[in-house]
Design a protein around this motif. Structure first.
Motif, PDB file in Angstrom:
ATOM      1  N   UNK A   1      -0.203  64.264  60.759  1.00  0.00           N
ATOM      2  CA  UNK A   1      -1.178  63.181  60.621  1.00  0.00           C
ATOM      3  C   UNK A   1      -0.615  61.875  61.159  1.00  0.00           C
ATOM      4  N   UNK A   2      -1.506  60.938  61.422  1.00  0.00           N
ATOM      5  CA  UNK A   2      -1.147  59.652  62.026  1.00  0.00           C
ATOM      6  C   UNK A   2      -0.325  58.788  61.081  1.00  0.00           C
ATOM      7  N   UNK A   3       0.829  58.309  61.570  1.00  0.00           N
ATOM      8  CA  UNK A   3       1.653  57.297  60.886  1.00  0.00           C
ATOM      9  C   UNK A   3       2.237  57.731  59.541  1.00  0.00           C
ATOM     10  N   UNK A   4       2.140  58.997  59.172  1.00  0.00           N
ATOM     11  CA  UNK A   4       2.565  59.378  57.825  1.00  0.00           C
ATOM     12  C   UNK A   4       4.068  59.267  57.620  1.00  0.00           C
ATOM     13  N   UNK A   5       4.843  59.183  58.684  1.00  0.00           N
ATOM     14  CA  UNK A   5       6.285  58.998  58.538  1.00  0.00           C
ATOM     15  C   UNK A   5       6.653  57.538  58.291  1.00  0.00           C
ATOM     16  N   UNK A   6       5.685  56.642  58.446  1.00  0.00           N
ATOM     17  CA  UNK A   6       5.911  55.217  58.232  1.00  0.00           C
ATOM     18  C   UNK A   6       5.629  54.898  56.766  1.00  0.00           C
ATOM     19  N   UNK A   7       6.551  54.201  56.108  1.00  0.00           N
ATOM     20  CA  UNK A   7       6.415  53.956  54.670  1.00  0.00           C
ATOM     21  C   UNK A   7       5.199  53.098  54.344  1.00  0.00           C
TER      22      UNK A   7
ATOM     23  N   UNK B   1      -5.142  48.246  59.781  1.00  0.00           N
ATOM     24  CA  UNK B   1      -3.741  48.287  59.346  1.00  0.00           C
ATOM     25  C   UNK B   1      -3.001  49.423  60.036  1.00  0.00           C
ATOM     26  N   UNK B   2      -3.637  50.582  60.144  1.00  0.00           N
ATOM     27  CA  UNK B   2      -2.991  51.735  60.781  1.00  0.00           C
ATOM     28  C   UNK B   2      -2.716  51.466  62.255  1.00  0.00           C
ATOM     29  N   UNK B   3      -3.645  50.812  62.925  1.00  0.00           N
ATOM     30  CA  UNK B   3      -3.428  50.485  64.339  1.00  0.00           C
ATOM     31  C   UNK B   3      -2.276  49.504  64.490  1.00  0.00           C
ATOM     32  N   UNK B   4      -2.212  48.508  63.599  1.00  0.00           N
ATOM     33  CA  UNK B   4      -1.120  47.536  63.623  1.00  0.00           C
ATOM     34  C   UNK B   4       0.215  48.215  63.353  1.00  0.00           C
ATOM     35  N   UNK B   5       0.229  49.131  62.388  1.00  0.00           N
ATOM     36  CA  UNK B   5       1.463  49.853  62.055  1.00  0.00           C
ATOM     37  C   UNK B   5       1.922  50.687  63.241  1.00  0.00           C
ATOM     38  N   UNK B   6       0.973  51.361  63.880  1.00  0.00           N
ATOM     39  CA  UNK B   6       1.314  52.206  65.024  1.00  0.00           C
ATOM     40  C   UNK B   6       1.932  51.379  66.144  1.00  0.00           C
TER      41      UNK B   6
ATOM     42  N   UNK C   1      -9.841  57.677  61.519  1.00  0.00           N
ATOM     43  CA  UNK C   1      -8.974  57.105  62.550  1.00  0.00           C
ATOM     44  C   UNK C   1      -9.329  57.640  63.928  1.00  0.00           C
ATOM     45  N   UNK C   2      -9.642  58.939  64.019  1.00  0.00           N
ATOM     46  CA  UNK C   2     -10.009  59.503  65.326  1.00  0.00           C
ATOM     47  C   UNK C   2     -11.338  58.917  65.826  1.00  0.00           C
ATOM     48  N   UNK C   3     -12.278  58.664  64.908  1.00  0.00           N
ATOM     49  CA  UNK C   3     -13.554  58.061  65.304  1.00  0.00           C
ATOM     50  C   UNK C   3     -13.327  56.645  65.820  1.00  0.00           C
ATOM     51  N   UNK C   4     -12.503  55.887  65.113  1.00  0.00           N
ATOM     52  CA  UNK C   4     -12.194  54.527  65.553  1.00  0.00           C
ATOM     53  C   UNK C   4     -11.426  54.534  66.868  1.00  0.00           C
ATOM     54  N   UNK C   5     -10.623  55.570  67.064  1.00  0.00           N
ATOM     55  CA  UNK C   5      -9.839  55.689  68.289  1.00  0.00           C
ATOM     56  C   UNK C   5     -10.737  55.750  69.522  1.00  0.00           C
ATOM     57  N   UNK C   6     -11.920  56.357  69.372  1.00  0.00           N
ATOM     58  CA  UNK C   6     -12.833  56.513  70.503  1.00  0.00           C
ATOM     59  C   UNK C   6     -13.290  55.177  71.078  1.00  0.00           C
ATOM     60  N   UNK C   7     -13.265  54.127  70.243  1.00  0.00           N
ATOM     61  CA  UNK C   7     -13.744  52.816  70.679  1.00  0.00           C
ATOM     62  C   UNK C   7     -12.611  51.891  71.126  1.00  0.00           C
ATOM     63  N   UNK C   8     -11.378  52.415  71.154  1.00  0.00           N
ATOM     64  CA  UNK C   8     -10.214  51.606  71.500  1.00  0.00           C
ATOM     65  C   UNK C   8      -9.714  51.941  72.903  1.00  0.00           C
ATOM     66  N   UNK C   9      -9.099  50.966  73.522  1.00  0.00           N
ATOM     67  CA  UNK C   9      -8.548  51.182  74.866  1.00  0.00           C
ATOM     68  C   UNK C   9      -7.150  51.785  74.823  1.00  0.00           C
ATOM     69  N   UNK C  10      -6.457  51.597  73.697  1.00  0.00           N
ATOM     70  CA  UNK C  10      -5.111  52.155  73.557  1.00  0.00           C
ATOM     71  C   UNK C  10      -5.091  53.199  72.442  1.00  0.00           C
ATOM     72  N   UNK C  11      -4.271  54.214  72.620  1.00  0.00           N
ATOM     73  CA  UNK C  11      -4.170  55.291  71.640  1.00  0.00           C
ATOM     74  C   UNK C  11      -3.290  54.845  70.473  1.00  0.00           C
ATOM     75  N   UNK C  12      -3.777  55.019  69.240  1.00  0.00           N
ATOM     76  CA  UNK C  12      -2.960  54.681  68.073  1.00  0.00           C
ATOM     77  C   UNK C  12      -2.957  55.789  67.026  1.00  0.00           C
ATOM     78  N   UNK C  13      -3.508  56.959  67.382  1.00  0.00           N
ATOM     79  CA  UNK C  13      -3.485  58.099  66.463  1.00  0.00           C
ATOM     80  C   UNK C  13      -2.507  59.157  66.975  1.00  0.00           C
TER      81      UNK C  13
END
Length: 286
Positions: A185-191, A102-107, A233-245
């Motif tokens: 923190x990641x996405x905290x400005x998003x409701x 969900x956080x990646x989708x929101x980002x 989120x940072x751990x999951x970020x390591x396995x992603x090709x795009x940055x979302x944090x």
């Protein structure tokens, strides 16, 4: 303002009714009214204001309650640390096992300037209301510790009115410098992300409320939840090709370490005040 004040009135008066005139939901049983009650007890709230203005996520429970009964410092510390660890693992498990999607989708939606679906607005109101009610149950002891343990209806109405006025002022200024803890923190400005955080934080406080009536630092619980979330989120970020944090505020160690560092300063100040206020109280009554 009306929404927050209505929840505040309901929770305070419900606690007042259920606990026979004591609106702190039974969390002052271990904190009797001190004798003598002197001007020295105004030092803890002044320290809270100063540290909050600095942007430190200070624990009001440590600063205020430990000053009233220093013998409870160890128990307060243990309760708060266990709350931090519980919230840390909840955040790590929840966001690590599935909420990170969900956080990646929101980002990505935020990056593409996509509109937020209106279903999220009632979700935000409900999650915020839930969290606020649980926070009131946990933290009202920090305010009502200054008052008699049994309030009549008129006193309760006056206290509630003053508290609601203060809340309105807080809303006007937008939370103040302490908001910096959230912005790092990641996405905290998003409701949408804020709604999930509010709900998880509320669950932590609800669980602790049922587990024990002894106060704890809600600040440390909040920091634990944010730390677990950001770590997942940072751990999951390591396995992603795009940055979302959120990488703007530096590494994970800097983000989490900065929060703990400032909170630790508040803790040390709290302990110093709690241990030093008793001689000052004895001097003030001479």
């Amino acid at each position: 303002m009306l929404f927050v004040c209505c929840i505040t009135i309901i929770v305070l008066f419900l606690g007042w009714f259920l606990n026979q005139g004591e609106p702190a939901w039974g969390r002052l049983d271990s904190f009797p009214v001190p004798e003598p009650f002197t001007w020295a007890y105004i030092i803890p709230p002044i320290a809270v204001l100063a540290l909050t203005a600095w942007g430190a996520p200070v624990s009001t429970s440590f600063l205020v309650l430990s000053s009233f009964v220093p013998e409870n410092i160890g128990r307060l510390l243990g309760s708060s640390i266990s709350g931090y660890v519980m919230a840390l693992f909840l955040g790590l498990a929840s966001w690590g096992l599935g909420v990170w999607v969900l956080e990646r989708w929101i980002f990505r939606r935020h990056q593409d300037s996509k509109e937020i679906h209106r279903i999220w607005y009632p979700i935000q109101w409900l999650s915020t209301g839930f969290l606020w009610s649980m926070w009131l149950v946990q933290d009202m002891a920090n305010i009502f510790v200054y008052l008699p343990r049994n309030l009549n209806l008129i006193s309760m109405c006056v206290c509630t009115l003053i508290l609601c006025m203060g809340l309105c002022m807080l809303i006007v200024i937008g939370g103040g410098p302490i908001q910096g803890v959230l912005r790092s923190k990641t996405n905290t400005s998003d409701l949408r992300s804020a709604s999930v955080i509010d709900f998880m934080f509320g669950l932590c406080l609800l669980y602790r409320a049922f587990l024990s009536s002894f106060p704890l630092s809600t600040t440390w619980v909040f920091l634990g939840l944010l730390a677990g979330r950001e770590l997942a989120l940072r751990i999951r970020q390591l396995k992603q090709t795009t940055v979302f944090t959120n990488q703007v505020h530096g590494s994970l160690a800097k983000v989490i370490g900065g929060d703990i560092g400032k909170a630790s300063v508040g803790l040390i100040v709290s302990l110093l005040i709690a241990l030093g206020i008793q001689p000052l109280i004895n001097w003030s009554v001479l």
